[in-house]
Scaffold this motif. Structure first.
Motif, mmCIF file in Angstrom:
data_model
loop_
_atom_site.group_PDB
_atom_site.id
_atom_site.type_symbol
_atom_site.label_atom_id
_atom_site.label_comp_id
_atom_site.label_asym_id
_atom_site.label_seq_id
_atom_site.Cartn_x
_atom_site.Cartn_y
_atom_site.Cartn_z
ATOM 1 N N HIS A 141 28.352 68.476 -6.260
ATOM 2 C CA HIS A 141 27.569 68.689 -5.044
ATOM 3 C C HIS A 141 27.966 67.674 -3.969
ATOM 4 O O HIS A 141 28.067 68.013 -2.784
ATOM 5 N N ALA A 142 28.208 66.426 -4.379
ATOM 6 C CA ALA A 142 28.618 65.397 -3.431
ATOM 7 C C ALA A 142 29.977 65.720 -2.809
ATOM 8 O O ALA A 142 30.215 65.447 -1.628
ATOM 9 N N ILE A 143 30.870 66.315 -3.593
ATOM 10 C CA ILE A 143 32.182 66.713 -3.062
ATOM 11 C C ILE A 143 32.000 67.760 -1.972
ATOM 12 O O ILE A 143 32.636 67.709 -0.912
ATOM 13 N N THR A 144 31.132 68.732 -2.218
ATOM 14 C CA THR A 144 30.871 69.770 -1.220
ATOM 15 C C THR A 144 30.298 69.172 0.057
ATOM 16 O O THR A 144 30.682 69.546 1.168
ATOM 17 N N PHE A 145 29.369 68.219 -0.101
ATOM 18 C CA PHE A 145 28.764 67.575 1.063
ATOM 19 C C PHE A 145 29.805 66.758 1.824
ATOM 20 O O PHE A 145 29.853 66.773 3.067
ATOM 21 N N ALA A 146 30.662 66.049 1.085
ATOM 22 C CA ALA A 146 31.713 65.249 1.719
ATOM 23 C C ALA A 146 32.687 66.143 2.484
ATOM 24 O O ALA A 146 33.176 65.770 3.555
ATOM 25 N N LEU A 173 39.568 61.982 -0.567
ATOM 26 C CA LEU A 173 40.165 61.432 -1.774
ATOM 27 C C LEU A 173 39.131 61.536 -2.879
ATOM 28 O O LEU A 173 38.083 60.898 -2.812
ATOM 29 N N ILE A 174 39.405 62.371 -3.886
ATOM 30 C CA ILE A 174 38.488 62.526 -5.021
ATOM 31 C C ILE A 174 38.921 61.553 -6.107
ATOM 32 O O ILE A 174 40.019 61.665 -6.663
ATOM 33 N N MET A 197 43.885 58.422 10.731
ATOM 34 C CA MET A 197 43.039 59.460 10.150
ATOM 35 C C MET A 197 42.053 58.839 9.170
ATOM 36 O O MET A 197 42.430 58.071 8.292
ATOM 37 N N LYS A 198 40.773 59.159 9.320
ATOM 38 C CA LYS A 198 39.756 58.645 8.412
ATOM 39 C C LYS A 198 39.909 59.295 7.034
ATOM 40 O O LYS A 198 40.360 60.431 6.918
ATOM 41 N N THR A 199 39.497 58.568 5.996
ATOM 42 C CA THR A 199 39.507 59.108 4.635
ATOM 43 C C THR A 199 38.152 58.859 3.988
ATOM 44 O O THR A 199 37.615 57.751 4.041
ATOM 45 N N ILE A 200 37.604 59.913 3.379
ATOM 46 C CA ILE A 200 36.346 59.826 2.643
ATOM 47 C C ILE A 200 36.660 59.866 1.154
ATOM 48 O O ILE A 200 37.324 60.794 0.679
ATOM 49 N N LEU A 201 36.213 58.863 0.419
ATOM 50 C CA LEU A 201 36.423 58.819 -1.027
ATOM 51 C C LEU A 201 35.164 59.305 -1.728
ATOM 52 O O LEU A 201 34.066 58.817 -1.446
ATOM 53 N N MET A 217 32.486 55.965 1.343
ATOM 54 C CA MET A 217 32.392 56.404 -0.046
ATOM 55 C C MET A 217 31.224 57.368 -0.173
ATOM 56 O O MET A 217 30.186 57.179 0.480
ATOM 57 N N VAL A 218 31.367 58.367 -1.023
ATOM 58 C CA VAL A 218 30.300 59.327 -1.264
ATOM 59 C C VAL A 218 30.087 59.442 -2.771
ATOM 60 O O VAL A 218 31.059 59.525 -3.538
#
Length: 221
Positions: A16-21, A33-34, A1-5, A105-106
């Protein structure tokens, strides 16, 4: 499973970046992952809708709107994990990213002239040089919407197919266009259109299984 940090310094651009991620995670079926660059205060439970139930978020951090921002109901609800990295330096953050095999990463960006430096003293550019995943910068004014097109700027003679494959994997759920902007490297002659197309088809298209892959042979400097 991919993970976006997602790097969260508790600013509006980070929210806003969290919403986009989240919109990306729902589409490509990845978890979130925040990574908080400010110390976590007590956790509170927040109701975010029937499909997600309740999640724990840090008090004072605005809920990122856990819903499908692109319209309709999400087919996939990512798992959301939070981590306090406020005491870590760039090397420790990079080690964490590599250990968890983070896919992307975002980071939110407000000032395009200094996009990498966080308000909380985490230099994302320094981290980027030590990890094996890309960094997506999300301007605060950028609307959360479907991805339509992406461009990879490279001299075709030095084009990295693993980068093109990554972009194709990201674009595929949206059926977005991926273009290679063939920009001649310094000191090399420009490519003729016929040669550029031949090289593109032989060295790139045959290795990347994606129909929405194109080339733009740029002759200007």
């Amino acid at each position: 499973m991919k993970t976006i940090l997602v790097i969260n310094d508790n600013s509006l651009k980070a929210h806003h970046a969290i919403t986009f991620a989240l919109a990306i995670a729902q589409k490509i079926q990845a978890n979130i992952l925040i990574a908080h660059t400010v110390g976590l205060s007590k956790q509170i439970q927040v109701k975010v809708g029937a499909s997600h139930g309740a999640i724990n978020i840090t008090e004072g951090v605005r809920p990122p709107g856990f819903k499908n921002e692109l319209g309709g109901q999400a087919d996939f609800n990512p798992e959301v994990e939070e981590l306090d990295i406020s005491a870590m330096d760039e090397c420790q953050v990079a080690e964490l990213i590599n250990k968890k095999q983070i896919w992307m990463m975002v980071k939110g960006a407000a000032d395009i002239s200094h996009p990498f430096v966080s308000d909380r003293n985490l230099n994302a550019h320094s981290v980027l040089g030590k990890v094996l995943c890309p960094l997506l910068m999300v301007p605060e004014s950028w609307p959360v919407k479907a991805i339509e097109r992406m461009v990879y700027i490279a001299d075709l003679r030095y084009c990295h197919t693993q980068i093109v494959r990554y972009l194709a994997d990201l674009a595929r759920p949206w059926q977005a266009d991926v273009s290679i902007a063939n920009l001649t490297a310094k000191g090399l002659p420009d490519m003729a259109e016929e040669y550029a197309l031949s090289l593109f088809e032989g060295a790139v298209c045959n290795r990347i299984n994606y129909e929405q892959l194109f080339i733009n042979n740029i002759r200007e400097k």
